[in-house]
Design a protein around this motif. Structure first.
Motif, PDB file in Angstrom:
ATOM      1  N   ASN A  48      20.104  10.940  67.857  1.00  0.00           N
ATOM      2  CA  ASN A  48      19.524   9.606  67.687  1.00  0.00           C
ATOM      3  C   ASN A  48      18.227   9.652  66.889  1.00  0.00           C
ATOM      4  OD1 ASN A  48      21.627   8.396  69.076  1.00  0.00           O
ATOM      5  ND2 ASN A  48      20.564   8.410  71.049  1.00  0.00           N
ATOM      6  N   VAL A  49      17.385  10.656  67.155  1.00  0.00           N
ATOM      7  CA  VAL A  49      16.135  10.778  66.402  1.00  0.00           C
ATOM      8  C   VAL A  49      16.433  10.987  64.917  1.00  0.00           C
ATOM      9  CG1 VAL A  49      14.088  12.213  66.021  1.00  0.00           C
ATOM     10  CG2 VAL A  49      14.774  11.623  68.348  1.00  0.00           C
ATOM     11  N   VAL A  50      17.386  11.861  64.636  1.00  0.00           N
ATOM     12  CA  VAL A  50      17.718  12.161  63.237  1.00  0.00           C
ATOM     13  C   VAL A  50      18.326  10.944  62.541  1.00  0.00           C
ATOM     14  CG1 VAL A  50      19.176  13.566  61.718  1.00  0.00           C
ATOM     15  CG2 VAL A  50      17.974  14.634  63.641  1.00  0.00           C
ATOM     16  N   ILE A  51      19.297  10.298  63.179  1.00  0.00           N
ATOM     17  CA  ILE A  51      19.954   9.149  62.561  1.00  0.00           C
ATOM     18  C   ILE A  51      18.969   7.986  62.387  1.00  0.00           C
ATOM     19  CG2 ILE A  51      21.783   7.422  62.789  1.00  0.00           C
ATOM     20  CD1 ILE A  51      22.753  10.280  62.150  1.00  0.00           C
ATOM     21  N   ASP A  52      18.155   7.734  63.416  1.00  0.00           N
ATOM     22  CA  ASP A  52      17.209   6.610  63.354  1.00  0.00           C
ATOM     23  C   ASP A  52      16.150   6.822  62.268  1.00  0.00           C
ATOM     24  OD1 ASP A  52      18.561   5.455  65.436  1.00  0.00           O
ATOM     25  OD2 ASP A  52      17.065   5.926  66.967  1.00  0.00           O
ATOM     26  N   ASN A  53      15.730   8.058  62.066  1.00  0.00           N
ATOM     27  CA  ASN A  53      14.643   8.334  61.131  1.00  0.00           C
ATOM     28  C   ASN A  53      15.109   8.696  59.723  1.00  0.00           C
ATOM     29  OD1 ASN A  53      11.797   8.471  62.592  1.00  0.00           O
ATOM     30  ND2 ASN A  53      13.322   9.250  64.040  1.00  0.00           N
ATOM     31  N   PHE A  54      16.299   9.290  59.621  1.00  0.00           N
ATOM     32  CA  PHE A  54      16.707   9.838  58.319  1.00  0.00           C
ATOM     33  C   PHE A  54      18.080   9.350  57.856  1.00  0.00           C
ATOM     34  CE2 PHE A  54      14.137  12.900  60.723  1.00  0.00           C
ATOM     35  CZ  PHE A  54      12.985  12.867  59.957  1.00  0.00           C
ATOM     36  N   GLY A  55      18.779   8.596  58.681  1.00  0.00           N
ATOM     37  CA  GLY A  55      20.058   8.020  58.295  1.00  0.00           C
ATOM     38  C   GLY A  55      21.225   8.983  58.408  1.00  0.00           C
ATOM     39  N   LYS A  56      22.410   8.414  58.503  1.00  0.00           N
ATOM     40  CA  LYS A  56      23.619   9.232  58.631  1.00  0.00           C
ATOM     41  C   LYS A  56      23.848  10.116  57.409  1.00  0.00           C
ATOM     42  CE  LYS A  56      26.323   6.460  61.877  1.00  0.00           C
ATOM     43  NZ  LYS A  56      27.591   5.727  62.117  1.00  0.00           N
ATOM     44  N   GLU A  57      23.318   9.693  56.267  1.00  0.00           N
ATOM     45  CA  GLU A  57      23.536  10.468  55.046  1.00  0.00           C
ATOM     46  C   GLU A  57      22.872  11.833  55.106  1.00  0.00           C
ATOM     47  OE1 GLU A  57      19.975   7.696  54.243  1.00  0.00           O
ATOM     48  OE2 GLU A  57      21.887   7.618  55.314  1.00  0.00           O
ATOM     49  N   ASN A  58      21.898  12.006  55.976  1.00  0.00           N
ATOM     50  CA  ASN A  58      21.233  13.304  56.109  1.00  0.00           C
ATOM     51  C   ASN A  58      21.762  14.133  57.278  1.00  0.00           C
ATOM     52  OD1 ASN A  58      19.181  13.556  53.973  1.00  0.00           O
ATOM     53  ND2 ASN A  58      18.366  11.669  54.856  1.00  0.00           N
ATOM     54  N   ALA A  59      22.727  13.585  58.006  1.00  0.00           N
ATOM     55  CA  ALA A  59      23.261  14.298  59.174  1.00  0.00           C
ATOM     56  C   ALA A  59      23.876  15.637  58.790  1.00  0.00           C
ATOM     57  CB  ALA A  59      24.296  13.430  59.888  1.00  0.00           C
ATOM     58  N   LYS A  60      24.403  15.708  57.580  1.00  0.00           N
ATOM     59  CA  LYS A  60      25.062  16.942  57.144  1.00  0.00           C
ATOM     60  C   LYS A  60      24.090  18.108  57.010  1.00  0.00           C
ATOM     61  CE  LYS A  60      24.704  15.920  52.165  1.00  0.00           C
ATOM     62  NZ  LYS A  60      23.884  14.706  52.291  1.00  0.00           N
ATOM     63  N   ASN A  61      22.811  17.833  56.977  1.00  0.00           N
ATOM     64  CA  ASN A  61      21.804  18.881  56.823  1.00  0.00           C
ATOM     65  C   ASN A  61      21.059  19.208  58.114  1.00  0.00           C
ATOM     66  OD1 ASN A  61      22.212  19.308  54.000  1.00  0.00           O
ATOM     67  ND2 ASN A  61      21.172  17.360  53.631  1.00  0.00           N
ATOM     68  N   VAL A  62      21.531  18.668  59.238  1.00  0.00           N
ATOM     69  CA  VAL A  62      20.878  18.911  60.526  1.00  0.00           C
ATOM     70  C   VAL A  62      21.927  19.346  61.553  1.00  0.00           C
ATOM     71  CG1 VAL A  62      19.376  17.982  62.318  1.00  0.00           C
ATOM     72  CG2 VAL A  62      19.183  17.116  59.970  1.00  0.00           C
ATOM     73  N   PHE A  63      21.599  20.410  62.262  1.00  0.00           N
ATOM     74  CA  PHE A  63      22.483  20.963  63.289  1.00  0.00           C
ATOM     75  C   PHE A  63      21.824  20.882  64.663  1.00  0.00           C
ATOM     76  CE2 PHE A  63      24.177  22.932  59.568  1.00  0.00           C
ATOM     77  CZ  PHE A  63      25.416  23.492  59.852  1.00  0.00           C
ATOM     78  N   VAL A  64      22.653  20.826  65.681  1.00  0.00           N
ATOM     79  CA  VAL A  64      22.235  21.174  67.035  1.00  0.00           C
ATOM     80  C   VAL A  64      22.849  22.541  67.319  1.00  0.00           C
ATOM     81  CG1 VAL A  64      22.282  20.569  69.477  1.00  0.00           C
ATOM     82  CG2 VAL A  64      22.092  18.769  67.754  1.00  0.00           C
ATOM     83  N   LYS A  65      22.007  23.478  67.749  1.00  0.00           N
ATOM     84  CA  LYS A  65      22.404  24.878  67.926  1.00  0.00           C
ATOM     85  C   LYS A  65      22.282  25.252  69.394  1.00  0.00           C
ATOM     86  CE  LYS A  65      20.763  29.487  66.460  1.00  0.00           C
ATOM     87  NZ  LYS A  65      19.835  30.185  65.523  1.00  0.00           N
ATOM     88  N   SER A  66      23.195  26.061  69.868  1.00  0.00           N
ATOM     89  CA  SER A  66      23.289  26.303  71.306  1.00  0.00           C
ATOM     90  C   SER A  66      22.157  27.137  71.888  1.00  0.00           C
ATOM     91  CB  SER A  66      24.619  26.974  71.640  1.00  0.00           C
ATOM     92  OG  SER A  66      24.692  28.257  71.035  1.00  0.00           O
ATOM     93  N   SER A  67      21.797  28.266  71.231  1.00  0.00           N
ATOM     94  CA  SER A  67      21.043  29.284  71.958  1.00  0.00           C
ATOM     95  C   SER A  67      20.198  30.162  71.056  1.00  0.00           C
ATOM     96  CB  SER A  67      22.021  30.201  72.711  1.00  0.00           C
ATOM     97  OG  SER A  67      23.076  29.485  73.302  1.00  0.00           O
ATOM     98  N   THR A  68      19.186  30.775  71.668  1.00  0.00           N
ATOM     99  CA  THR A  68      18.402  31.803  70.982  1.00  0.00           C
ATOM    100  C   THR A  68      19.037  33.179  71.135  1.00  0.00           C
ATOM    101  OG1 THR A  68      17.045  32.291  72.942  1.00  0.00           O
ATOM    102  CG2 THR A  68      16.251  30.562  71.443  1.00  0.00           C
ATOM    103  N   GLY A  69      19.778  33.382  72.223  1.00  0.00           N
ATOM    104  CA  GLY A  69      20.312  34.701  72.548  1.00  0.00           C
ATOM    105  C   GLY A  69      19.326  35.561  73.317  1.00  0.00           C
ATOM    106  N   PHE A  70      18.126  35.027  73.576  1.00  0.00           N
ATOM    107  CA  PHE A  70      17.073  35.787  74.247  1.00  0.00           C
ATOM    108  C   PHE A  70      16.746  35.249  75.644  1.00  0.00           C
ATOM    109  CE2 PHE A  70      16.669  37.229  69.995  1.00  0.00           C
ATOM    110  CZ  PHE A  70      15.982  38.423  70.011  1.00  0.00           C
ATOM    111  N   TYR A  71      17.401  34.178  76.053  1.00  0.00           N
ATOM    112  CA  TYR A  71      17.108  33.585  77.361  1.00  0.00           C
ATOM    113  C   TYR A  71      17.601  34.503  78.477  1.00  0.00           C
ATOM    114  CZ  TYR A  71      16.723  30.115  81.066  1.00  0.00           C
ATOM    115  OH  TYR A  71      16.381  29.445  82.218  1.00  0.00           O
ATOM    116  N   LYS A  72      16.751  34.697  79.474  1.00  0.00           N
ATOM    117  CA  LYS A  72      17.093  35.569  80.603  1.00  0.00           C
ATOM    118  C   LYS A  72      17.786  34.760  81.689  1.00  0.00           C
ATOM    119  CE  LYS A  72      15.101  39.192  78.788  1.00  0.00           C
ATOM    120  NZ  LYS A  72      15.930  40.288  78.243  1.00  0.00           N
ATOM    121  N   THR A  73      19.031  35.100  81.952  1.00  0.00           N
ATOM    122  CA  THR A  73      19.806  34.393  82.975  1.00  0.00           C
ATOM    123  C   THR A  73      19.898  35.232  84.247  1.00  0.00           C
ATOM    124  OG1 THR A  73      21.852  35.324  82.097  1.00  0.00           O
ATOM    125  CG2 THR A  73      21.219  33.151  81.302  1.00  0.00           C
TER     126      THR A  73
END
Length: 247
Positions: free
Chosen positions: A156-181
């Motif tokens: 929502n932050v990305v779409i509201d501020n930069f539009g759907k046309e920029n969605a292709k350049n923004v990812f949501v990424k799962s993990s750092t790989g360094f979190y201690k579980t």
């Protein structure tokens, strides 16, 4: 489908974390970049102090491999200002992708305005400089509802501020790989977490990182909507693909 073009071959351990010397770490980075060039991976993901070395190697090889780095890594608790300074330095060094760690601890405390601020400002800086921006949410630190909520918040932050046309350049990424579980639970991408991210972050893109080590896992992640896979096992994944394709 060219599986290699989904892979961000990754080496992010500091010498201290790996228990090796600076020289050995540099040798590992050189090997990673050489493999990425040989196998034509999408990108190498490295600490910022290795960006120049990687760029020099890639340019010398006339390769199109991209170079990414991490921002606010790995805890994510850096201030917005510090993250922006770090991102600008990476841009100045020639990074193509900026993988920011969201302040997921602040998110869990309900500090939503802080998350909105860092996502808006970090994304703006990246897009203004023609960079791909990724937001690491650290799924192992969140429950399923939190994964859904923060994925949708970033979208929502990305779409509201930069539009759907920029969605292709923004990812949501799962993990750092360094979190201690605890109790040896997965600290990276799982099929369940990626499915939730995909359902709530689209049209933003999804990157699965942490724990993807086999061809079958990589292919299943792609069927769930992933467009990038961050892995320290990129060479092994591709070699398995090469072996299997001979039959």
């Amino acid at each position: 489908m060219k599986l290699a073009q989904y892979l961000d071959s990754t080496y992010l351990k500091t010498p201290t974390q790996a228990g090796i010397s600076e020289e050995e770490t540099t040798a590992n980075v050189i090997q990673l970049v050489e493999e990425a060039i040989a196998f034509n991976f999408k990108l190498v993901m490295l600490r910022a102090n290795y960006i120049s070395l990687a760029k020099e190697m890639i340019n010398k090889a006339s390769s199109g491999i991209l170079v990414g780095t991490v921002i606010g890594f790995h805890e994510g608790t850096y201030s917005v200002e510090k993250k922006l300074i770090e991102a600008q330095k990476a841009i100045d060094l020639g990074a193509d992708d900026l993988d920011f760690v969201v302040n997921y601890e602040a998110f869990k405390k309900g500090e939503i305005s802080l998350i909105k601020e860092e996502v808006a400002k970090g994304t703006a800086l990246g897009l203004q400089n023609n960079k791909v921006v990724k937001w690491i949410i650290e799924v192992a630190a969140l429950n399923n509802k939190e994964i859904a909520t923060i994925s949708m918040l970033i979208k929502n932050v990305v779409i509201d501020n930069f539009g759907k046309e920029n969605a292709k350049n923004v990812f949501v990424k799962s993990s750092t790989g360094f979190y201690k579980t605890e109790n040896d639970k997965p600290n990276g991408a799982t099929f369940e977490s990626i499915k939730i991210m995909s359902e709530n972050a689209k049209p933003l893109k999804i990157k699965a990182a942490g724990g993807v080590k086999t061809k079958n896992d990589a292919l299943k992640m792609i069927t769930l909507g992933v467009e990038r896979i961050g892995t320290s096992s990129a060479k092994e994944i591709i070699e398995e693909t090469t072996i299997n394709s001979e039959y």
